[in-house]
Write a protein that holds these residues in place. Structure first.
Motif, PDB file in Angstrom:
ATOM      1  N   GLY A  89       0.857   2.811  12.020  1.00  0.00           N
ATOM      2  CA  GLY A  89      -0.522   3.174  11.792  1.00  0.00           C
ATOM      3  C   GLY A  89      -0.744   4.511  11.126  1.00  0.00           C
ATOM      4  O   GLY A  89      -1.885   4.973  11.022  1.00  0.00           O
ATOM      5  N   ARG A  90       0.319   5.152  10.642  1.00  0.00           N
ATOM      6  CA  ARG A  90       0.186   6.459  10.019  1.00  0.00           C
ATOM      7  C   ARG A  90       0.873   6.477   8.660  1.00  0.00           C
ATOM      8  O   ARG A  90       1.927   5.852   8.464  1.00  0.00           O
ATOM      9  CB  ARG A  90       0.778   7.563  10.907  1.00  0.00           C
ATOM     10  N   CYS A  91       0.263   7.205   7.732  1.00  0.00           N
ATOM     11  CA  CYS A  91       0.857   7.408   6.416  1.00  0.00           C
ATOM     12  C   CYS A  91       1.922   8.496   6.518  1.00  0.00           C
ATOM     13  O   CYS A  91       1.761   9.480   7.247  1.00  0.00           O
ATOM     14  CB  CYS A  91      -0.195   7.844   5.405  1.00  0.00           C
ATOM     15  N   LYS A  92       3.006   8.317   5.772  1.00  0.00           N
ATOM     16  CA  LYS A  92       4.101   9.276   5.755  1.00  0.00           C
ATOM     17  C   LYS A  92       4.318   9.743   4.314  1.00  0.00           C
ATOM     18  O   LYS A  92       4.835   8.999   3.485  1.00  0.00           O
ATOM     19  CB  LYS A  92       5.391   8.644   6.290  1.00  0.00           C
ATOM     20  N   GLU A 133      -0.469   9.524  -4.226  1.00  0.00           N
ATOM     21  CA  GLU A 133       0.057   9.067  -2.938  1.00  0.00           C
ATOM     22  C   GLU A 133      -1.058   8.932  -1.898  1.00  0.00           C
ATOM     23  O   GLU A 133      -1.019   8.023  -1.047  1.00  0.00           O
ATOM     24  CB  GLU A 133       1.141  10.025  -2.438  1.00  0.00           C
ATOM     25  N   ILE A 134      -2.056   9.795  -1.960  1.00  0.00           N
ATOM     26  CA  ILE A 134      -3.185   9.678  -1.037  1.00  0.00           C
ATOM     27  C   ILE A 134      -3.976   8.402  -1.339  1.00  0.00           C
ATOM     28  O   ILE A 134      -4.553   7.777  -0.435  1.00  0.00           O
ATOM     29  CB  ILE A 134      -4.076  10.928  -1.114  1.00  0.00           C
ATOM     30  N   GLY A 135      -3.980   7.992  -2.611  1.00  0.00           N
ATOM     31  CA  GLY A 135      -4.578   6.700  -2.945  1.00  0.00           C
ATOM     32  C   GLY A 135      -3.878   5.560  -2.230  1.00  0.00           C
ATOM     33  O   GLY A 135      -4.534   4.631  -1.726  1.00  0.00           O
ATOM     34  N   HIS A 136      -2.549   5.632  -2.163  1.00  0.00           N
ATOM     35  CA  HIS A 136      -1.804   4.622  -1.397  1.00  0.00           C
ATOM     36  C   HIS A 136      -2.195   4.673   0.080  1.00  0.00           C
ATOM     37  O   HIS A 136      -2.406   3.633   0.718  1.00  0.00           O
ATOM     38  CB  HIS A 136      -0.303   4.887  -1.512  1.00  0.00           C
ATOM     39  N   CYS A 137      -2.275   5.885   0.623  1.00  0.00           N
ATOM     40  CA  CYS A 137      -2.601   6.035   2.043  1.00  0.00           C
ATOM     41  C   CYS A 137      -3.972   5.434   2.342  1.00  0.00           C
ATOM     42  O   CYS A 137      -4.146   4.758   3.370  1.00  0.00           O
ATOM     43  CB  CYS A 137      -2.571   7.515   2.422  1.00  0.00           C
ATOM     44  N   TRP A 138      -4.919   5.656   1.464  1.00  0.00           N
ATOM     45  CA  TRP A 138      -6.259   5.113   1.663  1.00  0.00           C
ATOM     46  C   TRP A 138      -6.225   3.588   1.730  1.00  0.00           C
ATOM     47  O   TRP A 138      -6.852   2.974   2.598  1.00  0.00           O
ATOM     48  CB  TRP A 138      -7.167   5.573   0.536  1.00  0.00           C
ATOM     49  N   LEU A 196     -11.414  13.169   4.944  1.00  0.00           N
ATOM     50  CA  LEU A 196     -11.245  11.730   5.098  1.00  0.00           C
ATOM     51  C   LEU A 196     -10.694  11.336   6.472  1.00  0.00           C
ATOM     52  O   LEU A 196     -10.798  10.171   6.858  1.00  0.00           O
ATOM     53  CB  LEU A 196     -10.298  11.198   4.016  1.00  0.00           C
ATOM     54  N   LYS A 197     -10.079  12.302   7.161  1.00  0.00           N
ATOM     55  CA  LYS A 197      -9.465  12.036   8.470  1.00  0.00           C
ATOM     56  C   LYS A 197      -8.388  10.958   8.368  1.00  0.00           C
ATOM     57  O   LYS A 197      -8.225  10.126   9.278  1.00  0.00           O
ATOM     58  CB  LYS A 197     -10.522  11.622   9.500  1.00  0.00           C
ATOM     59  N   LEU A 198      -7.655  10.943   7.279  1.00  0.00           N
ATOM     60  CA  LEU A 198      -6.585   9.961   7.136  1.00  0.00           C
ATOM     61  C   LEU A 198      -5.446  10.290   8.095  1.00  0.00           C
ATOM     62  O   LEU A 198      -5.127  11.458   8.320  1.00  0.00           O
ATOM     63  CB  LEU A 198      -6.065   9.958   5.691  1.00  0.00           C
ATOM     64  N   PRO A 199      -4.788   9.276   8.645  1.00  0.00           N
ATOM     65  CA  PRO A 199      -3.665   9.500   9.563  1.00  0.00           C
ATOM     66  C   PRO A 199      -2.410   9.841   8.759  1.00  0.00           C
ATOM     67  O   PRO A 199      -1.573   8.985   8.465  1.00  0.00           O
ATOM     68  CB  PRO A 199      -3.535   8.149  10.266  1.00  0.00           C
ATOM     69  N   LEU A 200      -2.263  11.093   8.404  1.00  0.00           N
ATOM     70  CA  LEU A 200      -1.258  11.517   7.439  1.00  0.00           C
ATOM     71  C   LEU A 200      -0.273  12.499   8.052  1.00  0.00           C
ATOM     72  O   LEU A 200      -0.672  13.505   8.639  1.00  0.00           O
ATOM     73  CB  LEU A 200      -1.956  12.165   6.234  1.00  0.00           C
TER      74      LEU A 200
END
Length: 221
Positions: free
Chosen positions: A70-73, A107-112, A44-48
């Motif tokens: 701009g990044r998920c923590k 939590e990845i659902g939140h990040c998305w 997904l290339k999420l900013p994690l």
């Protein structure tokens, strides 16, 4: 927004790069969620970013997701937290990695949602019932929790269909004590996915969750 001091962790595709710095509990949770984290970062290339609090506060949950610059923590708050694994007390030891994996997927659902700019957003044309600002804040949080719970279940259906019923039952148990008006009462959405067949096969993970989530919005006014 997360602004506390954290000990940063590095993840490599082959595993934890700084495992020597981690506690046994932290390693166990990150290993259990490693497939989800690899999917989020590589596909997904999420900013994690994955971080650990050096000392948990009294009311910190063991795993949480924030968004900053701009990044998920993804934040682990387990050090100095004797109740960090209480949420797993009713789960047999052999099944606990599955439940942790579901929590990480949540939590990845939140990040998305954050990364897509959809946080607290509802579908175009959806009519909101006017509430007080405090009630709206609770409702908006509850909706995001409902979406993330559905992402966790969609993940389980894709990766562990044989364990779907077990994980779904545990999630309903965890959510059951919450008041119906509480910020984490997601039963409106969980009841829409009693089996893995509730999700539309062949669609991307988040689209599967989104379809059911939109159905539950009308019940959450």
């Amino acid at each position: 927004m997360i602004k506390r001091a954290f000990l940063p962790l590095l993840l490599l595709s082959s595993g934890l790069a700084s495992a020597a710095e981690l506690t046994e509990v932290e390693v166990r949770w990150l290993k259990a969620g490693s497939a989800v984290l690899a999917y989020a970062k590589q596909e997904l290339k999420l900013p994690l970013d994955i971080t650990v609090q050096p000392q948990a506060r009294a009311n910190d949950v063991p795993l949480a997701l924030g968004y900053d610059n701009g990044r998920c923590k993804l934040v682990l708050s387990m050090r100095g937290n004797p109740n960090a694994e209480d949420i797993l007390n009713t789960v047999p030891a052999a099944q606990r990695p599955l439940m942790i994996e579901a929590m990480v997927a949540h939590e990845i659902g939140h990040c998305w949602r954050y990364a897509q700019g959809r946080w607290h957003a509802v579908p175009s044309g959806f009519e909101e019932r006017k509430q007080t600002s405090a009630a709206e804040e609770l409702r908006d949080t509850r909706r995001e929790e409902g979406y993330a719970d559905l992402v966790a279940l969609a993940w389980m259906q894709q990766r562990h269909p044989e364990s779907y019923a077990t994980v779904a039952a545990w999630m309903r148990q965890v959510r059951q004590p919450a008041p119906s008006s509480g910020s984490h009462s997601t039963l409106n959405w969980l009841q829409l996915a009693p089996t893995g067949d509730s999700f539309a096969a062949g669609l991307p993970l988040f689209e599967q969750a989104d379809r059911l989530w939109q159905q539950g919005l009308s019940q959450d006014q």
